[in-house]
Design an enzyme around this catalytic site. Structure first.
Site, short mmCIF file in Angstrom:
data_model
loop_
_atom_site.label_atom_id
_atom_site.label_comp_id
_atom_site.label_asym_id
_atom_site.label_seq_id
_atom_site.Cartn_x
_atom_site.Cartn_y
_atom_site.Cartn_z
N CYS A 76 0.76 -1.15 0.12
CA CYS A 76 0.10 0.03 -0.14
C CYS A 76 0.75 1.26 -0.08
O CYS A 76 1.84 1.33 0.63
CB CYS A 76 -0.83 0.02 1.38
SG CYS A 76 -2.14 1.17 1.20
N HIS A 77 0.65 2.16 -0.93
CA HIS A 77 1.37 3.49 -0.91
C HIS A 77 1.21 4.34 0.31
O HIS A 77 0.08 4.32 0.58
CB HIS A 77 0.98 4.41 -2.33
CG HIS A 77 1.42 3.51 -3.55
ND1 HIS A 77 0.47 2.64 -4.23
CD2 HIS A 77 2.57 3.32 -4.16
CE1 HIS A 77 1.05 2.23 -5.19
NE2 HIS A 77 2.26 2.75 -5.47
N ASP A 128 -11.83 -2.50 22.71
CA ASP A 128 -10.83 -2.57 23.79
C ASP A 128 -11.33 -1.67 25.00
O ASP A 128 -11.14 -2.14 26.18
CB ASP A 128 -9.54 -2.03 23.27
CG ASP A 128 -8.51 -1.96 24.43
OD1 ASP A 128 -8.21 -3.01 24.91
OD2 ASP A 128 -8.05 -0.54 24.66
#
Length: 158
Positions: A76-77, A128
């Site tokens: 991914c760039h 979380d």
């Protein structure tokens, strides 16, 4: 040449070369949701969870996640994001938290992954923050709902 954009003729993984592409304004919106039980939902609403304000933490985590997407997704760039936001819809009818993330940039490649990662990191952060009072929190329905920019134009989910 391989028919896959991220695999070369020898079967090796490669990052797509976007150097020749023209910079365009790009935008992506993704959505997902977190399903809680009534007790946890009420605690979240009242900011009474043991870890504190879940939505404030999730908003920041989602934005941070979008900014780190290129470190999480292979090939991914890295993108110079111009805007990222994470918004929540608190739904009392079914004890859900809807999450919507929007990412924007001007560049050679899209921001879909950044919007998707923002939603998923925000959802994981809500999990979380809630896990001390509920272990069976459900994260669901994460998907791209809108994108614009680049040669493929506008995508709008039904």
């Amino acid at each position: 040449m391989s028919e896959f954009s991220h695999i070369d003729a020898n079967g090796n993984a490669v990052m797509v070369d976007v150097a020749a592409k023209v910079d365009t304004v790009r935008k992506a919106i993704a959505r997902g949701k977190v399903i809680l039980n009534e007790k946890t939902f009420r605690m979240l609403q009242q900011q009474a969870l043991p870890k504190g304000d879940a939505l404030a933490a999730a908003k920041l985590a989602g934005i941070m996640g979008a900014k780190e997407t290129h470190r999480l997704i292979p090939l991914c760039h890295p993108i110079a994001l111009s805007y990222v936001d994470v918004r929540f819809a608190v739904n009392e009818a079914d004890f859900t938290i809807g999450i919507e993330a929007e990412a924007r940039c001007t560049g050679k490649t899209g921001v879909e992954m950044e919007a998707l990662i923002a939603v998923q990191i925000a959802a994981a952060t809500i999990y979380d923050m809630c896990k001390a009072v509920q272990k069976d929190v459900i994260i669901s329905d994460c998907r791209l709902v809108y994108k614009e920019g680049g040669k493929s134009g506008v995508f709008k989910a039904e």
